[in-house]
Motif scaffolding. Structure first.
Motif, PDB file in Angstrom:
ATOM      1  N   GLY A 161     -11.055  -4.261  -8.001  1.00  0.00           N
ATOM      2  CA  GLY A 161     -10.818  -3.649  -6.410  1.00  0.00           C
ATOM      3  C   GLY A 161      -9.220  -3.128  -6.362  1.00  0.00           C
ATOM      4  N   TRP A 162      -8.876  -3.142  -4.958  1.00  0.00           N
ATOM      5  CA  TRP A 162      -7.491  -2.562  -5.006  1.00  0.00           C
ATOM      6  C   TRP A 162      -6.650  -3.775  -5.131  1.00  0.00           C
ATOM      7  CZ3 TRP A 162      -6.511   2.536  -4.091  1.00  0.00           C
ATOM      8  CH2 TRP A 162      -7.253   3.481  -3.800  1.00  0.00           C
ATOM      9  N   SER A 163      -5.412  -3.589  -5.035  1.00  0.00           N
ATOM     10  CA  SER A 163      -4.180  -4.411  -4.849  1.00  0.00           C
ATOM     11  C   SER A 163      -3.461  -3.898  -3.587  1.00  0.00           C
ATOM     12  CB  SER A 163      -3.313  -4.614  -6.190  1.00  0.00           C
ATOM     13  OG  SER A 163      -2.462  -3.466  -6.060  1.00  0.00           O
ATOM     14  N   LEU A 164      -2.636  -4.917  -2.916  1.00  0.00           N
ATOM     15  CA  LEU A 164      -1.903  -4.452  -2.021  1.00  0.00           C
ATOM     16  C   LEU A 164      -0.782  -3.628  -2.109  1.00  0.00           C
ATOM     17  CD1 LEU A 164      -1.962  -5.173   1.301  1.00  0.00           C
ATOM     18  CD2 LEU A 164      -0.188  -7.104   0.762  1.00  0.00           C
ATOM     19  N   ASP A 165      -0.403  -3.794  -3.477  1.00  0.00           N
ATOM     20  CA  ASP A 165       0.742  -2.804  -4.088  1.00  0.00           C
ATOM     21  C   ASP A 165       0.168  -1.211  -4.003  1.00  0.00           C
ATOM     22  OD1 ASP A 165       2.859  -2.050  -5.821  1.00  0.00           O
ATOM     23  OD2 ASP A 165       1.536  -2.015  -7.434  1.00  0.00           O
ATOM     24  N   ALA A 166      -0.790  -1.064  -4.657  1.00  0.00           N
ATOM     25  CA  ALA A 166      -1.715   0.244  -4.677  1.00  0.00           C
ATOM     26  C   ALA A 166      -1.842   0.749  -2.936  1.00  0.00           C
ATOM     27  CB  ALA A 166      -2.929   0.007  -5.259  1.00  0.00           C
ATOM     28  N   LEU A 167      -2.394   0.057  -2.388  1.00  0.00           N
ATOM     29  CA  LEU A 167      -2.523   0.512  -0.895  1.00  0.00           C
ATOM     30  C   LEU A 167      -1.351   0.819  -0.200  1.00  0.00           C
ATOM     31  CD1 LEU A 167      -5.469  -1.667  -0.083  1.00  0.00           C
ATOM     32  CD2 LEU A 167      -5.554   0.380  -0.148  1.00  0.00           C
ATOM     33  N   LYS A 168      -0.407   0.124  -0.317  1.00  0.00           N
ATOM     34  CA  LYS A 168       0.780   0.279   0.453  1.00  0.00           C
ATOM     35  C   LYS A 168       1.476   1.579  -0.191  1.00  0.00           C
ATOM     36  CE  LYS A 168       2.647  -4.328   1.685  1.00  0.00           C
ATOM     37  NZ  LYS A 168       3.471  -5.486   1.525  1.00  0.00           N
ATOM     38  N   TYR A 169       1.465   1.885  -1.384  1.00  0.00           N
ATOM     39  CA  TYR A 169       1.802   3.074  -2.262  1.00  0.00           C
ATOM     40  C   TYR A 169       1.123   4.522  -1.394  1.00  0.00           C
ATOM     41  CZ  TYR A 169       3.227   6.691  -5.148  1.00  0.00           C
ATOM     42  OH  TYR A 169       3.901   8.014  -5.826  1.00  0.00           O
ATOM     43  N   ILE A 170      -0.423   4.417  -1.350  1.00  0.00           N
ATOM     44  CA  ILE A 170      -1.148   5.436  -0.869  1.00  0.00           C
ATOM     45  C   ILE A 170      -0.888   5.696   0.687  1.00  0.00           C
ATOM     46  CG2 ILE A 170      -2.627   5.317  -2.786  1.00  0.00           C
ATOM     47  CD1 ILE A 170      -4.664   4.510  -0.726  1.00  0.00           C
ATOM     48  N   TYR A 171      -0.393   4.698   1.471  1.00  0.00           N
ATOM     49  CA  TYR A 171      -0.173   4.667   2.895  1.00  0.00           C
ATOM     50  C   TYR A 171       1.192   4.776   3.251  1.00  0.00           C
ATOM     51  CZ  TYR A 171      -5.225   3.779   3.386  1.00  0.00           C
ATOM     52  OH  TYR A 171      -6.665   4.289   3.403  1.00  0.00           O
ATOM     53  N   GLU A 172       2.088   4.358   2.682  1.00  0.00           N
ATOM     54  CA  GLU A 172       3.703   4.446   3.137  1.00  0.00           C
ATOM     55  C   GLU A 172       4.305   5.251   2.231  1.00  0.00           C
ATOM     56  OE1 GLU A 172       4.787   0.205   3.341  1.00  0.00           O
ATOM     57  OE2 GLU A 172       3.095  -0.523   4.016  1.00  0.00           O
ATOM     58  N   VAL A 173       3.982   5.381   0.947  1.00  0.00           N
ATOM     59  CA  VAL A 173       4.742   6.441   0.196  1.00  0.00           C
ATOM     60  C   VAL A 173       4.288   7.894   0.481  1.00  0.00           C
ATOM     61  CG1 VAL A 173       5.618   7.040  -2.130  1.00  0.00           C
ATOM     62  CG2 VAL A 173       5.730   4.773  -1.453  1.00  0.00           C
ATOM     63  N   ARG A 174       2.869   7.643   0.087  1.00  0.00           N
ATOM     64  CA  ARG A 174       2.016   9.073   0.685  1.00  0.00           C
ATOM     65  C   ARG A 174       1.483   8.930   2.042  1.00  0.00           C
ATOM     66  NH1 ARG A 174       5.268  10.968  -2.623  1.00  0.00           N
ATOM     67  NH2 ARG A 174       4.451  10.721  -4.973  1.00  0.00           N
ATOM     68  N   ASN A 175       0.818   9.698   2.529  1.00  0.00           N
ATOM     69  CA  ASN A 175       0.316   9.637   3.953  1.00  0.00           C
ATOM     70  C   ASN A 175      -1.169   9.906   3.808  1.00  0.00           C
ATOM     71  OD1 ASN A 175       0.352   9.595   6.752  1.00  0.00           O
ATOM     72  ND2 ASN A 175       0.600  11.830   6.922  1.00  0.00           N
ATOM     73  N   ALA A 176      -1.802   9.043   3.127  1.00  0.00           N
ATOM     74  CA  ALA A 176      -3.544   9.033   2.949  1.00  0.00           C
ATOM     75  C   ALA A 176      -3.901   8.671   4.351  1.00  0.00           C
ATOM     76  CB  ALA A 176      -3.950   8.097   2.009  1.00  0.00           C
ATOM     77  N   ALA A 177      -4.954   9.284   4.510  1.00  0.00           N
ATOM     78  CA  ALA A 177      -5.795   9.051   5.750  1.00  0.00           C
ATOM     79  C   ALA A 177      -7.001   7.828   5.625  1.00  0.00           C
ATOM     80  CB  ALA A 177      -6.681  10.198   6.323  1.00  0.00           C
ATOM     81  N   ALA A 178      -7.222   7.722   4.461  1.00  0.00           N
ATOM     82  CA  ALA A 178      -8.519   6.670   4.216  1.00  0.00           C
ATOM     83  C   ALA A 178      -8.635   6.217   2.768  1.00  0.00           C
ATOM     84  CB  ALA A 178      -9.879   7.085   4.772  1.00  0.00           C
ATOM     85  N   ASN A 179      -9.142   5.242   2.758  1.00  0.00           N
ATOM     86  CA  ASN A 179      -9.638   4.915   1.043  1.00  0.00           C
ATOM     87  C   ASN A 179     -10.756   4.205   1.021  1.00  0.00           C
ATOM     88  OD1 ASN A 179      -8.306   2.304   2.234  1.00  0.00           O
ATOM     89  ND2 ASN A 179      -9.609   1.478   0.865  1.00  0.00           N
ATOM     90  N   GLY A 180     -11.509   4.456  -0.193  1.00  0.00           N
ATOM     91  CA  GLY A 180     -12.579   4.098  -0.581  1.00  0.00           C
ATOM     92  C   GLY A 180     -12.739   3.266  -1.840  1.00  0.00           C
TER      93      GLY A 180
END
Length: 250
Positions: A161-180
């Motif tokens: 699955g995901w790590s917190l590290d990856a999710l913080k990158y897509i939401y805080e460095v990039r501006n993603a709207a959602a993940n799956g």
């Protein structure tokens, strides 16, 4: 003559990929949900009724059933629920992060920010408002609940699955709207065990973002350039709902 009709005609020239599992009364769901919570297609008005010749059924299911969308209020008290999200949240640029090779080597693998950066090195930055999907090919275990959960001989769960590290990158460095993702949970099982919580899922929903779990057929979608569409019943007050999700891809 009509621009939108022309656009629709163009879209139909691309490949349409259904990212949604089919559901029936034997479909798996999270073990914490009580037995008896699923009852699909119960006939309540049958053929031969003198009032009207037709068939009517009822459908009982948990919000988190099959391929489903989660709203922030699922994990964050008093956060927005289903009624806060409408058609403007049903279309996204789609980025598919493929970690299947790493999962083949380590069933506990959790996607990292470095995996996202490697994807960006090939395809460009994740665009604003993107849906970032994690491809693990874990959906091929459907509909075997034990296989989806990666149940070992000692009863433990084991899945990627995901790590917190990856999710913080897509939401805080990039501006993603959602993940799956394809697994039942956002967090890789090892990450959840380490945190003693579904910390990754809690993070996503605390950011006011959306996620769609238990996706399938991501192996049929281009890594970049596709569009994801998601639709769900227009219920009020839902923490999550089964969703119909599809991609338009080259």
């Amino acid at each position: 003559m009509y621009k939108l009709w022309d656009i629709l005609g163009e879209l139909k020239q691309y490949k349409l990929v259904d990212l949604t599992h089919t559901l029936n009364n034997d479909s798996p769901f999270w073990a914490g949900i009580p037995e008896g919570s699923v009852e699909l297609g119960k006939t309540v008005f049958d053929w031969g009724n003198p009032m009207l010749e037709c068939l009517i059924q009822t459908f009982k299911f948990p919000g988190q059933f099959g391929t489903h969308i989660d709203f922030p209020g699922h994990f964050v008290k008093d956060a927005p629920l289903s009624e806060a999200y409408g058609a403007e949240q049903m279309m996204f640029p789609l980025c598919v992060i493929d970690i299947t090779d790493k999962v083949a080597q380590d069933v506990h693998y959790a996607a990292t920010a470095e995996d996202i950066k490697a994807w960006e090195a090939k395809y460009g930055d994740i665009p604003d408002g993107a849906f970032v999907a994690l491809r693990t090919d874990w959906s091929k275990n459907w509909p075997d609940m034990n296989a989806l959960s990666g149940i070992a001989e000692d009863g433990s769960e084991n899945f990627p699955g995901w790590s917190l590290d990856a999710l913080k990158y897509i939401y805080e460095v990039r501006n993603a709207a959602a993940n799956g993702h394809e697994a039942l949970d956002t967090d890789a099982s090892a990450e959840a065990a380490k945190a003693g919580d579904l910390a990754c899922e809690r993070y996503v929903l605390s950011k006011g973002k959306l996620q769609i779990e238990v996706l399938c057929n991501l192996d049929q979608v281009a890594p970049a350039g596709a569009i994801l569409f998601a639709a769900w019943p227009n219920f009020e007050g839902a923490t999550g709902l089964p969703a119909r999700v599809w991609a338009v891809t080259e």
